[in-house]
Design a protein around this motif. Structure first.
Motif, PDB file in Angstrom:
ATOM      1  N   GLY A  37       0.823  -1.196   0.000  1.00 38.42           N
ATOM      2  CA  GLY A  37       0.000   0.000   0.000  1.00 38.42           C
ATOM      3  C   GLY A  37       0.864   1.255   0.000  1.00 38.42           C
ATOM      4  N   SER A  55       9.168   5.796  -5.485  1.00 36.03           N
ATOM      5  CA  SER A  55       8.922   5.072  -6.729  1.00 36.03           C
ATOM      6  C   SER A  55       8.570   6.062  -7.830  1.00 36.03           C
ATOM      7  CB  SER A  55       7.757   4.090  -6.541  1.00 36.03           C
ATOM      8  OG  SER A  55       8.040   3.237  -5.455  1.00 36.03           O
ATOM      9  N   MET A  97       8.372  -8.037 -11.687  1.00 42.96           N
ATOM     10  CA  MET A  97       8.326  -9.345 -11.019  1.00 42.96           C
ATOM     11  C   MET A  97       6.913  -9.927 -11.010  1.00 42.96           C
ATOM     12  SD  MET A  97      10.704  -8.690  -7.675  1.00 42.96           S
ATOM     13  CE  MET A  97       9.888  -7.247  -7.059  1.00 42.96           C
TER      14      MET A  97
HETATM   15  N1  SAM Z   1       3.203   2.743  -2.421  1.00 41.30           N
HETATM   16  C1  SAM Z   1       4.612   2.678  -2.177  1.00 41.30           C
HETATM   17  C2  SAM Z   1       5.384   2.948  -3.448  1.00 41.30           C
HETATM   18  O1  SAM Z   1       4.788   3.249  -4.468  1.00 41.30           O
HETATM   19  O2  SAM Z   1       6.600   2.905  -3.396  1.00 41.30           O
HETATM   20  C3  SAM Z   1       5.107   1.420  -1.498  1.00 41.30           C
HETATM   21  C4  SAM Z   1       4.535   0.108  -1.899  1.00 41.30           C
HETATM   22  S1  SAM Z   1       4.992  -0.436  -3.524  1.00 41.30           S
HETATM   23  C5  SAM Z   1       4.191  -2.014  -3.562  1.00 41.30           C
HETATM   24  C6  SAM Z   1       6.706  -0.802  -3.320  1.00 41.30           C
HETATM   25  C7  SAM Z   1       7.518  -0.960  -4.577  1.00 41.30           C
HETATM   26  O3  SAM Z   1       7.169  -2.165  -5.222  1.00 41.30           O
HETATM   27  C8  SAM Z   1       7.365   0.142  -5.594  1.00 41.30           C
HETATM   28  O4  SAM Z   1       8.637   0.641  -5.947  1.00 41.30           O
HETATM   29  C9  SAM Z   1       6.731  -0.573  -6.758  1.00 41.30           C
HETATM   30  O5  SAM Z   1       7.081   0.011  -7.971  1.00 41.30           O
HETATM   31  C10 SAM Z   1       7.275  -1.970  -6.610  1.00 41.30           C
HETATM   32  N2  SAM Z   1       6.507  -2.988  -7.309  1.00 41.30           N
HETATM   33  C11 SAM Z   1       5.186  -3.213  -7.239  1.00 41.30           C
HETATM   34  N3  SAM Z   1       4.823  -4.239  -8.045  1.00 41.30           N
HETATM   35  C12 SAM Z   1       5.958  -4.679  -8.637  1.00 41.30           C
HETATM   36  C13 SAM Z   1       6.243  -5.707  -9.584  1.00 41.30           C
HETATM   37  N4  SAM Z   1       5.287  -6.481 -10.083  1.00 41.30           N
HETATM   38  N5  SAM Z   1       7.524  -5.879  -9.962  1.00 41.30           N
HETATM   39  C14 SAM Z   1       8.501  -5.086  -9.470  1.00 41.30           C
HETATM   40  N6  SAM Z   1       8.302  -4.099  -8.567  1.00 41.30           N
HETATM   41  C15 SAM Z   1       7.034  -3.885  -8.176  1.00 41.30           C
END
Ligand code: SAM
Length: 367
Positions: free
Chosen positions: A101, A156, A228
């Motif tokens: 989140g 991000s 991923m």
């Molecule tokens: N909301 C916050 C953010 O945007 O950083 C924290 C949570 S987010 C799930 C954490 C990180 O996971 C982010 O850098 C996002 O780009 C990465 N992320 C999410 N899904 C991903 C995927 N399928 N493959 C690689 N990185 C992923």
């Protein structure tokens, strides 16, 4: 009697209470799993909600207005999180990352940071406390976060091109506001800022070189993450993964690079520096160069389940122990037991078939 509705999220992620062993040796600060990997990092998802709908993480088709996020009472309270962190520190954790989140959406998250910043590691040091955010409200919150005791942030950002970024976050959020958040973090002393870019072939790979150009010389560290197969809803295909080796090759064509030694053993990002002294980049290659052998991370979900792998399909419920009157010794014993039994190495054994497993969503387990 009124019918009670059970949120989808609760049913989907049912996990048994973490097992409490009969003998409870005191924590030594040097817990190791079945493959000899220490417990060094804890990632905590403080909310399963996010204001972005990144297509590779929380696709709108699944996380729509009918999606049932966790009810407030299911979430660990700040006091519960602090208690769990204290027990993890006794087992050797030195680094804690708040995530989600979107962690900055959790009401009063500064107070949690204050509580955590007051804790000490087994060696008596302050913990390395950081947070990953989409930066949508960072410009407003950076100073308060620093004042509460946060050390650093990771932001991000998947593109510099506004059109590409707005399409990827799928809520029309502009690049300029994220850049303003990064600037505010730097001004507040939350530096160096790490900037994470998830690379999806054919979607934003044309942004690799512009992103590198933008952040070179800024003091911030840009890191490229391979797309991923986390969760079960992002439609992952191997064809969409652009290998990190290709990222490095493309950047080096414009700005020559040389490899740099890791900061510490088991560092996830492989480091490269610009030969002209304009800083460094990192690449995180979970798909093409798995780093399971050095993985020292545990994850605590929003509702208090511990997962020992980002790609897990099941977890261990600590909240049942916290709310069931168990003592610190018993909960520490449960943590020692589950970590001691850990054998996960998902990224080393990933195949097309494993990619289709019903893994826990990233927004729930924390990225
Ligand atoms: N909301 C916050 C953010 O945007 O950083 C924290 C949570 S987010 C799930 C954490 C990180 O996971 C982010 O850098 C996002 O780009 C990465 N992320 C999410 N899904 C991903 C995927 N399928 N493959 C690689 N990185 C992923």
């Amino acid at each position: 009697m009124a019918e009670r509705s059970i949120p989808i999220a609760d049913r989907r992620y049912v996990a048994p209470p973490a097992f409490v062993p009969e003998t409870l040796p005191p924590p030594t600060g040097r817990l190791a799993d079945a493959r000899g990997r220490r417990l060094h990092d804890l990632r905590i998802s403080v909310t399963d909600r996010c204001n972005f709908r990144c297509t590779y993480c929380m696709p709108r088709s699944v996380f729509d207005r009918n999606y049932q996020f966790l009810p407030h009472e299911a979430l660990l309270t700040f006091e519960e999180i602090t208690r769990v962190v204290r027990l993890f520190l006794a087992h050797g954790v030195e680094k804690v990352r708040l995530t989600g989140g979107e962690p900055l959406l959790r009401k009063n998250v500064e107070h949690l940071i204050e509580l955590l910043a007051g804790l000490r590691t087994a060696a008596g040091q302050p913990l390395d406390l950081t947070l990953t955010t989409n930066a949508s409200v960072l410009a407003r919150k950076a100073r308060a976060l620093r004042a509460a005791g946060l050390r650093r942030v990771t932001v991000s950002l998947d593109a510099l091109d506004d059109r590409v970024f707005r399409a990827m976050n799928d809520v029309d959020f502009p690049v300029a506001d994220v850049l303003a958040g990064i600037a505010a973090a730097e001004a507040a002393g939350l530096a160096p800022v790490k900037v994470n870019m998830v690379v999806k072939r054919g979607v934003n790979d044309q942004e690799i070189v512009p992103m590198a150009r933008h952040f070179r010389g800024s003091g911030h560290i840009l890191r490229f993450i391979e797309f991923m197969d986390v969760g079960a809803s992002n439609g992952w295909r191997m064809d969409d993964v652009l290998p990190s080796a290709e990222v490095v090759r493309r950047i080096a064509e414009h700005f020559p690079l040389a490899p740099v030694d890791p900061n510490y053993p088991g560092e996830v990002a492989e480091r490269w520096r610009y030969l002209d002294g304009q800083g460094e980049i990192g690449v995180i290659s979970s798909v093409t160069q798995p780093f399971c052998a050095g993985c020292t991370r545990a994850r605590l979900s929003t509702e208090g389940k511990v997962y020992t792998c980002l790609f897990a399909t099941s977890g261990h419920d600590l909240r049942a122990l916290l709310r069931g009157g168990r003592s610190d010794e018993e909960i520490a014993g449960a943590i020692a037991h589950l970590w001691g039994a850990r054998t996960d190495r998902y990224s080393e054994i990933r195949t097309r078939e494993t990619a289709a497993l019903r893994k826990i969503e990233m927004s729930y387990i924390g990225g």
